[in-house]
Design a protein around this motif. Structure first.
Motif, short mmCIF file in Angstrom:
data_model
loop_
_atom_site.label_atom_id
_atom_site.label_comp_id
_atom_site.label_asym_id
_atom_site.label_seq_id
_atom_site.Cartn_x
_atom_site.Cartn_y
_atom_site.Cartn_z
N TYR A 142 6.30 23.30 -2.76
CA TYR A 142 7.68 22.85 -2.64
C TYR A 142 7.87 21.52 -1.90
O TYR A 142 8.91 20.90 -2.03
N LEU A 143 6.90 21.10 -1.11
CA LEU A 143 7.08 19.96 -0.23
C LEU A 143 6.19 18.79 -0.63
O LEU A 143 4.98 18.94 -0.79
N SER A 144 6.82 17.61 -0.79
CA SER A 144 6.06 16.39 -1.12
C SER A 144 6.63 15.23 -0.31
O SER A 144 7.74 15.29 0.21
N GLY A 145 5.86 14.17 -0.23
CA GLY A 145 6.31 13.00 0.51
C GLY A 145 5.67 11.74 -0.02
O GLY A 145 4.69 11.78 -0.76
N SER A 146 6.24 10.61 0.37
CA SER A 146 5.68 9.33 -0.03
C SER A 146 6.00 8.30 1.05
O SER A 146 6.95 8.46 1.83
N LEU A 159 10.62 12.35 2.25
CA LEU A 159 10.13 13.72 2.28
C LEU A 159 11.06 14.54 1.40
O LEU A 159 12.29 14.44 1.54
N LYS A 160 10.49 15.31 0.46
CA LYS A 160 11.32 16.06 -0.49
C LYS A 160 10.91 17.52 -0.51
O LYS A 160 9.72 17.84 -0.63
N TYR A 161 11.91 18.39 -0.40
CA TYR A 161 11.71 19.84 -0.52
C TYR A 161 12.40 20.26 -1.81
O TYR A 161 13.60 20.04 -1.98
N LYS A 162 11.64 20.84 -2.76
CA LYS A 162 12.19 21.15 -4.08
C LYS A 162 11.96 22.61 -4.44
O LYS A 162 10.83 23.09 -4.44
N LYS A 163 13.04 23.31 -4.76
CA LYS A 163 12.99 24.67 -5.27
C LYS A 163 13.45 24.63 -6.73
O LYS A 163 13.71 23.57 -7.27
N LYS A 164 13.54 25.80 -7.35
CA LYS A 164 13.86 25.85 -8.77
C LYS A 164 15.23 25.23 -9.10
O LYS A 164 15.35 24.46 -10.04
N LYS A 197 16.16 15.67 -0.30
CA LYS A 197 15.28 14.54 -0.02
C LYS A 197 15.83 13.76 1.17
O LYS A 197 17.02 13.44 1.22
N ILE A 198 14.96 13.45 2.11
CA ILE A 198 15.29 12.62 3.26
C ILE A 198 14.45 11.36 3.13
O ILE A 198 13.24 11.44 2.96
N SER A 199 15.11 10.20 3.20
CA SER A 199 14.36 8.95 3.02
C SER A 199 14.86 7.88 3.98
O SER A 199 15.98 7.94 4.48
N GLY A 200 14.00 6.92 4.21
CA GLY A 200 14.35 5.80 5.07
C GLY A 200 13.65 4.54 4.62
O GLY A 200 12.61 4.59 3.98
N GLU A 201 14.27 3.40 4.94
CA GLU A 201 13.72 2.10 4.55
C GLU A 201 13.98 1.09 5.66
O GLU A 201 15.04 1.09 6.27
N LEU A 205 0.87 -1.17 0.00
CA LEU A 205 0.00 0.00 0.00
C LEU A 205 0.91 1.22 0.00
O LEU A 205 1.81 1.32 0.84
N ASP A 206 0.72 2.12 -0.96
CA ASP A 206 1.57 3.30 -1.02
C ASP A 206 0.74 4.57 -1.06
O ASP A 206 -0.40 4.57 -1.52
N LEU A 207 1.32 5.64 -0.55
CA LEU A 207 0.69 6.96 -0.51
C LEU A 207 1.71 7.99 -0.93
O LEU A 207 2.83 7.99 -0.43
N GLN A 208 1.32 8.84 -1.88
CA GLN A 208 2.16 9.96 -2.31
C GLN A 208 1.34 11.23 -2.12
O GLN A 208 0.18 11.27 -2.50
N SER A 209 1.97 12.24 -1.52
CA SER A 209 1.25 13.48 -1.24
C SER A 209 2.09 14.69 -1.60
O SER A 209 3.31 14.69 -1.43
N LYS A 210 1.40 15.71 -2.09
CA LYS A 210 2.03 17.01 -2.34
C LYS A 210 1.43 17.96 -1.33
O LYS A 210 0.26 18.32 -1.41
N PHE A 211 2.24 18.34 -0.32
CA PHE A 211 1.76 19.16 0.77
C PHE A 211 1.70 20.64 0.43
O PHE A 211 0.86 21.37 0.95
N SER A 212 2.61 21.08 -0.42
CA SER A 212 2.66 22.49 -0.85
C SER A 212 3.36 22.54 -2.20
O SER A 212 3.72 21.50 -2.76
#
Length: 182
Positions: free
Chosen positions: A78-82, A126-131, A136-140, A69-76
């Motif tokens: 610049y900020l997204s997560g999965s 969690l990914k913060y993206k500008k121009k 990206k910070i990730s864990g497994e 089960l996966d979830l991807q979200s765009k919070f703003s």
């Protein structure tokens, strides 16, 4: 709402041989929250074709399944997560006699056999993206019984954490992408 399926025949290499494998997958996906969020359910099943080679005690035919089960979200802007949670079930010898094993969602897709195991895994980012840059910070995490079906020799029982900066330089002509992790 989307439904995707696939079916194919792949090969699982062995020393000097290769089992042919039937592989089937299903993905149900829905978008919600003005398409800012995406939720998906994935099911994958593989099984060696036992007649494709002569099995030996050292290379029995295998069967496995994964449900995730996966979830991807765009919070703003610049900020997204999965995140993804997965359950695998794996029988190391499909010709073994049956026994009772732990109950899990993926274990419903394969018969209970000697040597069968069921495991869990999770990953998040969690990914913060500008121009011109992103971070990206990730864990497994995978428990000792989790099995990646396409990678039978993959090291499980692990915890990984990673920071991945990315920079665009010289008017987007040079890209620098790195990862630091444990």
């Amino acid at each position: 709402f989307q439904v995707s399926t696939s079916y194919g025949i792949t090969q699982r290499p062995l020393e000097g041989l290769a089992y042919k494998q039937n592989m089937a997958s299903l993905r149900l996906q829905g978008n919600f929250g003005e398409d800012k969020h995406q939720l998906g359910l994935n099911v994958v099943h593989i099984m060696d074709k036992t007649k494709s080679i002569t099995a030996t005690p050292f290379s029995p035919a295998v069967m496995g399944a994964i449900i995730s089960l996966d979830l991807q979200s765009k919070f703003s802007k610049y900020l997204s997560g999965s995140m993804e949670f997965a359950n695998s079930a794996f029988a190391g010898n499909i010709n073994a006699s049956g026994i009772s094993t732990e109950h899990s969602a993926a274990a419903l897709l394969i018969p209970n056999k000697h040597g069968a195991r069921s495991g869990f895994a999770a990953e998040a980012s969690l990914k913060y993206k500008k121009k011109n840059w992103s971070m990206k910070i990730s864990g497994e995490w995978q428990d000792k019984d989790y099995m990646k079906l396409g990678y039978p020799l993959y090291d499980n029982d692990r915890v990984d954490a990673k920071i991945s900066p990315h920079f665009n330089l010289a008017d987007n002509k040079v890209f620098v992408k790195t990862s630091f992790g444990v």
